[in-house]
Motif scaffolding. Structure first.
Motif: not given
Length: 780
Positions: A402-403, A406-408, A395-396, A413-415
């Motif tokens: 999601r976080i 917007q920045y990277h 879940e993390d 995509k890696l997450c």
């Protein structure tokens, strides 16, 4: 004579600027986790490359020699020139480096001077090798010095350190002179003199001792005093008193105070958790949010030197006051003060935890002249499994995706890629599943960690930074622990009770990791009132087979206690119910009715405790029994615990019966002497609840031809039982009863595990208990 490692010397003299822990990205060097890459680089350098070269230099002063020593990562020849190689494993991308970090370069320069001096070289070179731990990409920097040039620099460095080495030399002279006439502060109890001698002999021989010391033996003074005497005779230089709980740390401090009253002069600090020392409303350790972090390293050495000149015992209050005067971080300053202390009282973590341990003492990987006194050592088994294990939650990854989107977008995509792997694991998992290899997943994690590291460095401020930083730390922790995994680990996945899905690196057998820490000391004393069976603890806390073990016999008379086993109670899960709860409640009523006083009843779970308490309350209301009930609740804070224990201080005409949970905050470590507690009723064998993790432990030890049930269930449960029962008899003037309710205690599997002092235990049933208890109190 004073000595200092090369690493500690340069980090101490040349540090400057701010504390800034906004992600390990800003802490450029990896410590323990860099060892693997060191070895790999060293092996790749060819046969002419000398790896791990020990170097030592003695600077002669009027009164003493200052010894500077350490290990150069490598020494090699190139074009007829000698180079000292210093390898630093990094988390950030090394291609961005335009010059080496000077503290690293200074470390190499010290080694270069010592080697050039030893070999009469006219010139010497330094190579800085930076390597990314994830990608193994390298970057090199080289410098060349004449001998005169590097000698001048080295002498100036030692000159800056001289006031510190002067202080250390003169203080230790004073300390040792105070120890020589020091005598044991009490008349020796029976067997205590031998116990003190056993501890001293262990330290003198540089060995490890497992000490089973029942309550009343005086185990704190019996271990601390011989350790102090050993230091005074140069058989050790610093004592670490390691605890699991604050209350045992307080006992150690009281023991120090007693010796100090008798003339002992030593500098002592009790390390306090960062959260309890932080003067800020929110703990944000960076120069933007914390004024104490800004410029901390420019001021902290003066703060430490000042406080050392004005006291010997550094309390929490004094540390906070000094930190305020100098505007430095109190926690970091306390760690620096510890470098100059003779006695350090601290949690296990500061020695054994790979992420919290005191790097100023242990990072070099060399053996120090330390004495480890490990109190309540039975706690270290579970604690060390936690320290050397790591976990990640599916879940993390989704939250980070999601976080970070917007920045990277690439990080997002890696997450997602890591999340997909976790989803595959989840589909394969019914209860839990073990894995031999997670190499593909690990590669994805390393890529994510590297990119996240760079992102954190370039984006010091954004709204979700704290959440992302915590995830980054968990990710790094997982990767670092993976480097430790071997046959004593099990990698498994499971759906947790709260509905999340995790993968865990579980250190089922922590002995090897603990031994690596033990090897950094001269001697280690493991002691507890409950180290039974001793072979279990010797097996899990150390890998050595030549460790000593001592059983200290109790100083209490058998007439002081009534120990009885109830043979008509079963607490097996399948046999629990209203009838069994009524039987247990009847035992409690009959015991409490025979003598007014304070009692504790210990249960294997909150649920069972509450169910029996409800039945007991019904019975009390029916018969108007004069009994006040107390119930332990889950997650009690410090104030609630103190309020709970304060009930045992009150003088009333009614009896007090506290319902508690075995293995909980009242099951060990509390000291209710004399009539503050006159009885303990222990319900059940304390077996841990069946869970995936306990079953993994069981299967692991079964597969290694050891008793898996004993290691996973019986022995940990027995410890809870012994600790709970041990709350009653605390001094030679105490009298009390210990009733153990579960017919399994009467089996041969348990009888052989009980302390020698329980040889006079009786077997009773509910009909007999009143008379047995009454006769015991009649002999009071």
């Amino acid at each position: 004579m004073p000595n200092v490692s090369v690493r500690n010397l340069v980090e101490f003299i040349f540090r400057s600027g701010d504390i800034d822990n906004r992600g390990r990205a800003n802490s450029p060097e990896a410590m323990q986790e860099g060892l693997r890459i060191h070895r790999k680089i060293q092996k790749s350098m060819g046969t002419s490359y000398q790896a791990e070269v020990p170097l030592k230099y003695a600077k002669k002063y009027d009164e003493y020699d200052l010894v500077i020593e350490g290990r150069a990562d490598g020494i090699f020849m190139e074009d007829q020139k000698t180079f000292v190689d210093e390898i630093k494993g990094m988390y950030q991308k090394v291609e961005s480096f335009t010059e080496p970090i000077f503290v690293h370069q200074a470390q190499a320069m010290c080694y270069a001077f010592i080697f050039a001096n030893d070999h009469a070289l006219d010139e010497i070179g330094v190579q800085m090798t930076y390597v990314n731990l994830d990608t193994e990409e390298k970057k090199y920097f080289r410098f060349e010095y004449s001998f005169e040039e590097i000698q001048t620099w080295f002498e100036e460095t030692l000159l800056a350190y001289k006031k510190w080495s002067d202080f250390e030399y003169h203080w230790k002279q004073k300390r040792n002179a105070s120890i020589k006439p020091l005598e044991f502060p009490f008349p020796y109890r029976e067997g205590q003199k031998k116990l003190v001698a056993d501890v001293y002999r262990t330290i003198a021989r540089g060995k490890t001792l497992f000490l089973q010391a029942p309550t009343g033996v005086g185990k704190t003074i019996s271990t601390f005093f011989p350790a102090v005497k050993a230091v005074g005779e140069n058989k050790g230089d610093r004592i670490f008193y390691l605890t699991a709980k604050t209350i045992t740390a307080s006992v150690a401090k009281e023991t120090y105070d007693l010796l100090q009253t008798n003339g002992y002069q030593a500098k002592l600090i009790q390390l306090t958790a960062k959260e309890k020392l932080c003067p800020c409303e929110t703990m944000e350790c960076n120069p933007v949010q914390c004024p104490y972090a800004k410029g901390h390293f420019d001021r902290v050495n003066d703060a430490v030197f000042d406080i050392l000149q004005h006291g010997n015992v550094f309390t929490r209050e004094e540390i906070l006051a000094q930190a305020e005067r100098y505007q430095v971080c109190p926690f970091e300053m306390a760690l620096d003060i510890s470098s100059w202390c003779d006695d350090i009282i601290c949690d296990y973590n500061y020695v054994f935890d790979p992420h919290v341990y005191l790097k100023r003492f242990f990072a070099e990987g060399t053996r120090g002249d330390y004495i480890f006194l490990v109190d309540e050592a039975h706690n270290l088994v579970d604690r060390s499994r936690e320290m050397y294990s790591a976990e990640l939650y599916k879940e993390d990854f989704l939250t980070m995706k999601r976080i970070l989107k917007q920045y990277h977008p690439y990080l997002s995509k890696l997450c997602e890629k890591c999340n997909k792997t976790m989803l595959e694991y989840k589909r394969e998992c019914e209860t839990y599943r073990t894995y031999e290899d997670i190499g593909g997943f690990l590669y994805s994690l390393m890529r994510l960690a590297t990119e996240l590291n760079e992102f954190q460095k370039k984006h010091p401020e954004y709204p979700e930074r704290k959440e992302v930083t915590e995830f980054y730390f968990a990710l790094r922790n997982f990767l670092e622990i993976y480097d430790l995994t071997a046959e004593k680990y099990v990698i498994y996945t499971e759906q947790t009770e709260d509905g999340r899905f995790r993968i865990k690196l579980f250190n089922v057998d922590p002995s090897e990791n603990l031994q690596n820490c033990i090897d950094k000391a001269r001697a280690t004393i493991f002691f507890s009132a409950t180290l039974l069976p001793i072979q279990y603890y010797k097996r899990l806390l150390s890998t050595r087979t030549d460790n000593y073990a001592v059983y200290a016999h109790s100083v209490f008379e058998k007439e002081q206690s009534l120990i009885a086993f109830g043979n008509d109670v079963s607490t097996k899960y399948t046999e629990r119910g209203r009838a069994s709860y009524e039987k247990i409640a009847e035992y409690l009523i009959r015991v409490v009715m025979e003598k007014q006083g304070n009692y504790m009843a210990f249960f294997p779970s909150y649920r069972m405790m509450q169910d029996v308490a409800a039945v007991f309350e019904e019975r009390c209301e029916e018969s108007t029994l004069p009994v006040k009930m107390l119930l332990q609740t889950n997650h009690m804070n410090e104030a609630q615990r103190e309020e709970f224990l304060a009930q045992f201080e009150e003088q009333t005409d009614d009896s007090l019966l506290a319902f508690c949970v075995m293995g909980g905050i009242f099951g060990e470590g509390i000291d209710l002497k004399e009539d503050r507690l006159i009885g303990a009723i222990v319900v059940g064998t304390g077996l841990p609840q069946v869970s995936n993790e306990q079953e993994i432990l069981k299967n692991y030890y079964d597969s290694n031809d050891e008793s898996g049930f004993d290691y996973a269930y019986r022995y940990p449960g027995l410890n809870k039982v012994l600790q709970a029962a041990g709350r009653v008899i605390r001094t030679t003037s105490d009298r009390g009863i210990m009733i153990l309710l579960d017919r399994r205690f009467l089996s041969h599997e348990y009888k052989g595990l009980f302390p020698i002092e329980w040889e006079h235990a009786r077997t009773v049933n509910c009909e007999q208990i009143s008379e047995v208890v009454r006769k015991f109190w009649q002999n009071d």
